[in-house]
Write a protein that holds these residues in place. Structure first.
Motif, PDB file in Angstrom:
ATOM      1  N   ASP A  50       0.815  -1.214   0.000  1.00 52.13           N
ATOM      2  CA  ASP A  50       0.000   0.000   0.000  1.00 52.13           C
ATOM      3  C   ASP A  50       0.851   1.268   0.000  1.00 52.13           C
ATOM      4  O   ASP A  50       0.369   2.350  -0.313  1.00 52.13           O
ATOM      5  N   LYS A  51       2.132   1.174   0.321  1.00 53.08           N
ATOM      6  CA  LYS A  51       3.019   2.339   0.344  1.00 53.08           C
ATOM      7  C   LYS A  51       3.626   2.629  -1.032  1.00 53.08           C
ATOM      8  O   LYS A  51       4.216   3.689  -1.228  1.00 53.08           O
ATOM      9  N   GLN A  52       3.495   1.729  -1.992  1.00 50.82           N
ATOM     10  CA  GLN A  52       4.110   1.925  -3.301  1.00 50.82           C
ATOM     11  C   GLN A  52       3.608   3.186  -3.987  1.00 50.82           C
ATOM     12  O   GLN A  52       4.403   3.981  -4.483  1.00 50.82           O
ATOM     13  N   GLN A  53       2.300   3.391  -4.032  1.00 53.07           N
ATOM     14  CA  GLN A  53       1.728   4.575  -4.673  1.00 53.07           C
ATOM     15  C   GLN A  53       2.164   5.845  -3.950  1.00 53.07           C
ATOM     16  O   GLN A  53       2.513   6.835  -4.578  1.00 53.07           O
ATOM     17  N   GLU A  54       2.138   5.794  -2.638  1.00 58.53           N
ATOM     18  CA  GLU A  54       2.547   6.949  -1.833  1.00 58.53           C
ATOM     19  C   GLU A  54       4.000   7.319  -2.121  1.00 58.53           C
ATOM     20  O   GLU A  54       4.331   8.491  -2.330  1.00 58.53           O
ATOM     21  N   ASN A  55       4.888   6.320  -2.162  1.00 64.36           N
ATOM     22  CA  ASN A  55       6.301   6.574  -2.443  1.00 64.36           C
ATOM     23  C   ASN A  55       6.502   7.076  -3.869  1.00 64.36           C
ATOM     24  O   ASN A  55       7.319   7.967  -4.107  1.00 64.36           O
ATOM     25  N   ALA A  56       5.746   6.530  -4.817  1.00 66.17           N
ATOM     26  CA  ALA A  56       5.863   6.972  -6.210  1.00 66.17           C
ATOM     27  C   ALA A  56       5.460   8.434  -6.350  1.00 66.17           C
ATOM     28  O   ALA A  56       6.116   9.205  -7.060  1.00 66.17           O
ATOM     29  N   ARG A  57       4.401   8.839  -5.673  1.00 66.57           N
ATOM     30  CA  ARG A  57       3.971  10.235  -5.732  1.00 66.57           C
ATOM     31  C   ARG A  57       5.014  11.157  -5.109  1.00 66.57           C
ATOM     32  O   ARG A  57       5.302  12.234  -5.617  1.00 66.57           O
ATOM     33  N   LEU A  58       5.591  10.725  -3.987  1.00 68.31           N
ATOM     34  CA  LEU A  58       6.614  11.526  -3.315  1.00 68.31           C
ATOM     35  C   LEU A  58       7.847  11.689  -4.201  1.00 68.31           C
ATOM     36  O   LEU A  58       8.387  12.793  -4.332  1.00 68.31           O
ATOM     37  N   ILE A  59       8.270  10.619  -4.832  1.00 67.77           N
ATOM     38  CA  ILE A  59       9.429  10.682  -5.724  1.00 67.77           C
ATOM     39  C   ILE A  59       9.132  11.596  -6.911  1.00 67.77           C
ATOM     40  O   ILE A  59       9.975  12.395  -7.322  1.00 67.77           O
ATOM     41  N   ALA A  60       7.938  11.498  -7.457  1.00 68.83           N
ATOM     42  CA  ALA A  60       7.560  12.337  -8.599  1.00 68.83           C
ATOM     43  C   ALA A  60       7.525  13.817  -8.218  1.00 68.83           C
ATOM     44  O   ALA A  60       7.850  14.686  -9.034  1.00 68.83           O
ATOM     45  N   ALA A  61       7.147  14.126  -6.983  1.00 72.71           N
ATOM     46  CA  ALA A  61       7.039  15.515  -6.537  1.00 72.71           C
ATOM     47  C   ALA A  61       8.378  16.087  -6.070  1.00 72.71           C
ATOM     48  O   ALA A  61       8.513  17.307  -5.938  1.00 72.71           O
TER      49      ALA A  61
END
Length: 124
Positions: A50-61
């Motif tokens: 469940d943290k994959q999407q959260e981490n992907a958004r953080l990396i993108a930002a």
């Protein structure tokens, strides 16, 4: 002849948060080791799907956040230089946190950060 083996991922089970990656056995190896998953290659500790999407958004930002933080550092530095002595103690911890975060993003350790950016305490 080179045989290419495939990898397989064993997701966490039984309350574990560790993900394991194995190289699959050849047919001969499967017969020899019937109860094994394959040749262990790596484990990912504390894997949370469940943290994959959260981490992907953080990396993108991250690039945008870095640019904003650089602007904040510049503005806070200007305010620090022009403010009266009463406000400077309030700005010091914020400016130091901003500078530490920027240095970390730039791959600097604490000592490199201090030499690259003047210590705010010296200006108080």
């Amino acid at each position: 002849m080179v045989l290419k083996k495939s990898w397989k991922v064993i997701e966490p089970t039984n309350g574990s948060t560790d993900l394991h990656i194995y190289e699959e056995y050849t047919e001969k190896e499967k017969q020899k080791y019937p109860y094994s998953q394959g040749i262990w290659l790596a484990s990912v500790r504390n894997y949370h799907k469940d943290k994959q999407q959260e981490n992907a958004r953080l990396i993108a930002a991250a690039p945008d956040m870095y640019k904003v933080l650089k602007d904040v550092e510049r503005v806070l530095g200007d305010v620090f230089e022009t403010s009266n002595d009463d406000h400077q103690p309030q700005l010091v911890p914020i400016l130091m946190k901003v500078q530490r975060a920027i240095s970390k993003a730039e791959g600097m350790d604490d000592e490199e950060s201090r030499s690259a950016r003047p210590d705010v305490h010296e200006r108080v």
